[in-house]
Enzyme design. Sequence first.
Site, PDB file in Angstrom:
ATOM      1  CG  ASN A  17     -14.768 -52.131  55.385  1.00 31.44           C
ATOM      2  OD1 ASN A  17     -15.740 -52.176  56.127  1.00 31.44           O
ATOM      3  ND2 ASN A  17     -14.287 -51.006  54.918  1.00 31.44           N
ATOM      4  CE  LYS A  18     -14.726 -49.365  59.062  1.00 33.62           C
ATOM      5  NZ  LYS A  18     -15.688 -49.132  57.999  1.00 33.62           N
TER       6      LYS A  18
END
Length: 364
Positions: free
Chosen positions: A178-179
């Site tokens: 998700n980064k």
Amino acid sequence: MGGTEMTYIQQAFETNWIAPIGANVAAFEKQIEEFIGFGHVAALSSGTAALHLALIMLGVGKGDVVICQSLTFAASANPIIYQGGIPIFVDSEPVTWNICPDALEHAIRHCFNKGKRPKAIIIVHLYGMPARMDEILALCNRYDIPLIEDAAEALGSEYNGQKAGSFGAFGIFSFNGNKIITTSGGGALWSADRKLIEKTKFLAAQARDPAPYYEHSATGYNYGLSNICAGIGRGQMQVLETRIAQRRAIYDFYQKALQNLPGLSFQNEFAECFSNRWLTALSIDFQQSEISPQMLIAELESRNIESRHLWKPMHLQPVFKDALYFGGTVAEQLFQTGICLPSGSSLLPGDLERVRGAISNLFT
Ligand SMILES: *Cc1c(COP(=O)(O)O)cnc(C)c1O
């Protein structure tokens, strides 16, 4: 993905380095070091592992106090528990949403009054927004407490032109799925001190002493990053600047499109700050708008648009119910009024327009 990731994965297969060491790991570490501008980096299996190793390196053990920002993801605080440490949580301040320097000082003084020197302070650059580094560093210096920067969400953010994650004893980054860039799962630990990073790499690779057989004089961990994942990281580093520009453009779009709606406020960059704008987050004043995050999330959901609450503060989490907390209700208010909007780098202008339309519709 940026496009070149497969080339590096292919190289790992061709050279048969399917292991937590190899050319991709070394090259990825070097890329991060160059991006940060100084210091040294260990590529690790996750940001959580990086935080855990930072605490180990600072000697945090059973009964030791570690002060931590409350408004964050649980992974900022869990490694304190892994070490048998005692977390003390601190409120946020309303501009950056990050740790409040005044409340931090109260927490530090409380510890000293109890005869306990905190072993470390963990601050977070939430959603990419740099924390108030001048005030935080002044406190760390005055009370002589090492700083760990949780920059998991803030790769590429800056404070006074210096990269987030490079101010304290240690900085940590995450490359989870998700980064802002990802290696599917992965992380990194940064330090200005080469020896500390060498020791970290030793601990992360099972702490094998230099002996002809397996000998261990320290407890090791299996926290290295796979050479395959590091290959993804090499490709991702090439598009990091583009990703930051995309995320910032998404923030600019929302900010301009929504600024006239009543009761909305965004996380603010003050003069010293440059945020990678990992996620666009805002808070909604219910008195002014009569709209709650729940209502907005439901409206977006009904149009198949995903949005999220802000992180629930650690001092309100059942798992940390016994932990001490310093500060007021800023973090709690933000949790009750905040929402993260869709912020993925691949969002197209039409997608953003659809989100804007859904939000405007609710407000009219
Ligand atoms: C993602 C994240 C972490 C943990 O990183 P992982 O790589 O998922 O272990 C830690 N702190 C914050 C603030 C994060 O957002």
